[in-house]
Design an enzyme around this catalytic site. Sequence first.
Site, PDB file in Angstrom:
ATOM      1  N   VAL A  46       0.864  -1.177   0.000  1.00 53.31           N
ATOM      2  CA  VAL A  46       0.000   0.000   0.000  1.00 53.31           C
ATOM      3  C   VAL A  46       0.896   1.220   0.000  1.00 53.31           C
ATOM      4  CG1 VAL A  46      -1.805   1.278   1.212  1.00 53.31           C
ATOM      5  CG2 VAL A  46      -1.789  -1.229   1.272  1.00 53.31           C
ATOM      6  N   CYS A  47       0.607   2.163  -0.901  1.00 48.59           N
ATOM      7  CA  CYS A  47       1.357   3.422  -0.949  1.00 48.59           C
ATOM      8  C   CYS A  47       2.856   3.142  -1.126  1.00 48.59           C
ATOM      9  CB  CYS A  47       1.045   4.239   0.308  1.00 48.59           C
ATOM     10  SG  CYS A  47       1.522   5.977   0.235  1.00 48.59           S
ATOM     11  N   THR A  48       3.695   3.763  -0.314  1.00 42.12           N
ATOM     12  CA  THR A  48       5.139   3.617  -0.488  1.00 42.12           C
ATOM     13  C   THR A  48       5.686   2.311   0.075  1.00 42.12           C
ATOM     14  OG1 THR A  48       5.452   4.945   1.515  1.00 42.12           O
ATOM     15  CG2 THR A  48       5.603   6.092  -0.598  1.00 42.12           C
ATOM     16  N   THR A  98       2.552   3.145  -7.016  1.00 40.40           N
ATOM     17  CA  THR A  98       2.683   3.617  -5.641  1.00 40.40           C
ATOM     18  C   THR A  98       2.055   5.008  -5.586  1.00 40.40           C
ATOM     19  OG1 THR A  98       4.231   3.977  -3.803  1.00 40.40           O
ATOM     20  CG2 THR A  98       4.989   4.647  -5.988  1.00 40.40           C
TER      21      THR A  98
END
Length: 320
Positions: free
Chosen positions: A105-107, A125
């Site tokens: 998730v995300c970074t 990302t």
Amino acid sequence: MAQQRTVLVVLFDGVQSLDVTGPVEVFAGAETSTPGSYRIRTASLDGAPVRTSSGLTVVPDGALTDVAGPHTLLVPGGAGTRSPDPRLTDWLRANGPRAERLVSVCTGAILLAEAGLLDGRRVTTHWAYCGRLARDHPAVQVDPDPIYVRDGHVATSAGVTAGIDLALALVEEDLGRDAALTIARHLVVFLRRPGNQAQFSAQLAAQTARREPLRDLQQWITEHPAADLDIETLAARARLSPRHFARAFRTETGTTPGRFVDRVRLEHARRLLEDTADGVEEVARASGYGTPEAMRRAFVKALGTPPAEYRRRFRPAPAT
């Protein structure tokens, strides 16, 4: 009875709390509605509590070294991914390949890339870190646009709330659409955002112009997608020559007037298909496409699916 899948969420100092709690709530909701479907575990390197990027303290279930190979290994993002503990990278490198499903998730994608787990994969990302991910890991194919990407057993998502979209998609894959819809309704979110939906709206995708006439024009376009929005008409509204207008618009917003209009119309059409029962012809007219065929071409090009199929897949079913 559904197969029970262990979901292991990796915790570390500086983790983004919503990257953790969003997917966890989705999988927990699935376990509530379909008992025995998921076993959710959280773990940090040494089993010690971690402090999130917003200052919350999260107490994990245990240490990563004590956890057996999970079905789904979920790596959240956050400020802590900028200078990760080398031991965490080593653990991911050793244990990531053992998971049946690898999720970020995300970074969190940066941590997976640092561990060499994304080489040769198409991933995404948070939009603000796509450039860094591509630059630092040239063997990774970074797509900055979608809210999530599936490539084999690897699934990566954009920032924060996109993790909820990805988790819902995984639950739908595991347990079916009805189970995912039940969770989405409980969380007051829609099970309707396709993975290849852009990370943000047309207004957010483009920078806001500095000059008031152009800024006002951006807002006017979003409010009048069915109007005549050719370059000459827009330039006249901005009181500029067409050439000067096109150059100034791109300089201040980072995109051309034509692309901005395309995004606005697509976004408007998507909302009508999702939120109303208007026919495809009416939606096409109201969104500035003129004909259903023109709208179909735009949808297939941008989303990979025609309008009717988009509505079938992503319009929430009526609550019963």
